[in-house]
Design a protein around this motif. Sequence first.
Motif, PDB file in Angstrom:
ATOM      1  N   GLY A 108       0.493  -1.373  -0.034  1.00 46.27           N
ATOM      2  CA  GLY A 108       0.162  -0.048  -0.063  1.00 46.27           C
ATOM      3  C   GLY A 108       0.787   1.263   0.002  1.00 46.27           C
ATOM      4  N   GLU A 109       1.999   1.155   0.171  1.00 49.72           N
ATOM      5  CA  GLU A 109       3.162   2.232   0.006  1.00 49.72           C
ATOM      6  C   GLU A 109       3.612   2.743  -1.331  1.00 49.72           C
ATOM      7  N   ARG A 110       3.510   3.839  -1.607  1.00 55.50           N
ATOM      8  CA  ARG A 110       4.410   4.393  -2.901  1.00 55.50           C
ATOM      9  C   ARG A 110       5.913   4.120  -2.849  1.00 55.50           C
ATOM     10  N   ILE A 111       6.356   3.463  -3.519  1.00 53.45           N
ATOM     11  CA  ILE A 111       8.016   3.017  -3.914  1.00 53.45           C
ATOM     12  C   ILE A 111       8.432   4.116  -4.950  1.00 53.45           C
ATOM     13  N   LEU A 112       9.387   4.850  -4.825  1.00 54.91           N
ATOM     14  CA  LEU A 112      10.208   5.581  -5.716  1.00 54.91           C
ATOM     15  C   LEU A 112      11.607   4.947  -5.742  1.00 54.91           C
ATOM     16  N   GLY A 113      12.246   4.873  -6.859  1.00 54.67           N
ATOM     17  CA  GLY A 113      13.659   4.356  -7.120  1.00 54.67           C
ATOM     18  C   GLY A 113      14.268   5.259  -8.133  1.00 54.67           C
ATOM     19  N   GLY A 114      15.613   5.124  -8.091  1.00 58.72           N
ATOM     20  CA  GLY A 114      16.406   5.874  -9.226  1.00 58.72           C
ATOM     21  C   GLY A 114      17.809   5.626  -9.138  1.00 58.72           C
ATOM     22  N   VAL A 115      18.635   6.001  -9.941  1.00 57.54           N
ATOM     23  CA  VAL A 115      20.089   6.126  -9.749  1.00 57.54           C
ATOM     24  C   VAL A 115      20.713   7.082  -9.205  1.00 57.54           C
ATOM     25  N   GLU A 116      21.497   6.851  -8.226  1.00 60.14           N
ATOM     26  CA  GLU A 116      22.217   7.960  -7.322  1.00 60.14           C
ATOM     27  C   GLU A 116      23.657   7.773  -7.888  1.00 60.14           C
ATOM     28  N   ILE A 117      24.255   8.895  -8.349  1.00 59.05           N
ATOM     29  CA  ILE A 117      25.731   8.943  -8.725  1.00 59.05           C
ATOM     30  C   ILE A 117      26.501   9.488  -7.449  1.00 59.05           C
ATOM     31  N   PHE A 118      27.615   9.367  -7.385  1.00 60.99           N
ATOM     32  CA  PHE A 118      28.614   9.785  -6.342  1.00 60.99           C
ATOM     33  C   PHE A 118      30.124   9.598  -6.828  1.00 60.99           C
ATOM     34  N   PRO A 119      30.862  10.398  -6.110  1.00 61.31           N
ATOM     35  CA  PRO A 119      32.313  10.238  -6.651  1.00 61.31           C
ATOM     36  C   PRO A 119      33.112   8.864  -6.502  1.00 61.31           C
ATOM     37  N   HIS A 120      33.580   8.532  -7.596  1.00 65.48           N
ATOM     38  CA  HIS A 120      34.059   7.041  -7.759  1.00 65.48           C
ATOM     39  C   HIS A 120      35.269   7.030  -6.533  1.00 65.48           C
ATOM     40  N   VAL A 133      18.813   3.437  -5.340  1.00 70.91           N
ATOM     41  CA  VAL A 133      18.383   3.830  -3.972  1.00 70.91           C
ATOM     42  C   VAL A 133      16.712   3.903  -4.311  1.00 70.91           C
ATOM     43  N   PHE A 134      16.164   3.638  -3.246  1.00 69.37           N
ATOM     44  CA  PHE A 134      14.740   3.503  -2.965  1.00 69.37           C
ATOM     45  C   PHE A 134      14.164   4.455  -1.807  1.00 69.37           C
ATOM     46  N   TYR A 135      13.005   4.978  -2.153  1.00 70.35           N
ATOM     47  CA  TYR A 135      12.338   5.616  -0.836  1.00 70.35           C
ATOM     48  C   TYR A 135      10.863   5.267  -0.889  1.00 70.35           C
ATOM     49  N   LYS A 136      10.344   5.413   0.097  1.00 65.87           N
ATOM     50  CA  LYS A 136       8.885   4.841   0.266  1.00 65.87           C
ATOM     51  C   LYS A 136       8.284   5.864   1.169  1.00 65.87           C
ATOM     52  N   LYS A 140      19.402   1.268  -0.139  1.00 72.01           N
ATOM     53  CA  LYS A 140      20.514   1.641  -1.243  1.00 72.01           C
ATOM     54  C   LYS A 140      21.065   0.147  -1.684  1.00 72.01           C
ATOM     55  N   GLY A 141      20.914   0.077  -2.963  1.00 76.10           N
ATOM     56  CA  GLY A 141      21.497  -1.141  -3.574  1.00 76.10           C
ATOM     57  C   GLY A 141      22.997  -1.242  -3.545  1.00 76.10           C
ATOM     58  N   PRO A 142      23.450  -2.159  -4.104  1.00 77.82           N
ATOM     59  CA  PRO A 142      25.059  -2.328  -4.253  1.00 77.82           C
ATOM     60  C   PRO A 142      25.801  -1.495  -5.175  1.00 77.82           C
ATOM     61  N   ASP A 143      26.659  -0.821  -4.806  1.00 81.72           N
ATOM     62  CA  ASP A 143      27.492   0.154  -5.549  1.00 81.72           C
ATOM     63  C   ASP A 143      27.850  -0.374  -6.839  1.00 81.72           C
ATOM     64  N   GLY A 144      27.715   0.444  -8.030  1.00 87.56           N
ATOM     65  CA  GLY A 144      27.827  -0.271  -9.273  1.00 87.56           C
ATOM     66  C   GLY A 144      26.771  -0.803 -10.084  1.00 87.56           C
TER      67      GLY A 144
END
Length: 312
Positions: A99-111, A123-126, A138-142
């Motif tokens: 019943g909750e909204r899930i938003l995800g997307g790709v987060e970039i950061f300095p290697h 990464v995921f938000y709810k 947050k999923g695995p780096d890469g």
Amino acid sequence: MIKLTKGEVKTCSVLVEEFKKNPENPEKITFSGVGNKDVYNITAPFEDEGEQVIAGRVEDRDSEHSEVHFFVEVNGEWKPRQGAPVFSLQDPFVTKVAGERILGGVEIFPHPTIKDGLGWRTVFYKGDRLATLTPFFKGPDGMKDVRIVELPNGEIGIFTRPQGEKGGRGEIGFAKVASLSELTVEVINDAPLLEGQFIKEEWGGANEIHVLSNGLLGVLGHIACFDEAGDRHYYPMVFAVNPENHQFSDLQIIATRADFLPGESKRPDLASVVFSGGLVRKSNGKAELYSGISDAEAQNIVIEDPFSQYEQ
């Protein structure tokens, strides 16, 4: 539930040859209110607080640093939704779990090890609505293209896309957990690959997951390759997965760049990129496919519902 069978691995060129053209009514989606920035790699419209909303990747033509904005339609144009949050992410996707909204997307950061390089992760938000979204995983780096879906029995299906020693240029894996609380980086890294979907020179990923009427999972994704000139070609594709035994069907391309209207591209080598954003299934046997085009704009087309074949 129908039995799914997987044949020999099929390349982009074979899948394009097999593609029976059916797309119609290509339409550019007009966005405004973000200056001269491009809006692409959008979601399909979804409901939030009684309003139809599209999430889109917003960025300058010469940059990879993007934001995810939420848009609503006003007089035929999609404008930023007043008061909606903005996230420093690429390639948004949405679903619902418990019943909750899930938003995800790709987060970039300095290697961490490559000078001036960038790393990325999914990464995921709810939240109960967009206004209350908070980060929860947050999923695995890469790893891009991690997707989750709530199964009819309440379990969580997870689609992954490792690259490197496992996964090569990018292959799709699948695993299940009992609930969101059991979602971990280890589970994602250990997810078995759906073997035989891509040759080692090509790659792909899942973009949006549909639970079909018979319990199968309809996967809207992409398959991609380089041509001899080094240009990229991305094609929207579908397949189905049985979440009980992990059987899956062959990939099937559902559109090509030529099926959409001509337009600009971020770079010349990205002119043939179609990034599947989302699919809206209609009651008349058709479906609307929303896509990012050439990393510069967004369009939608009407196609035959590609998932109905798995429900028969």
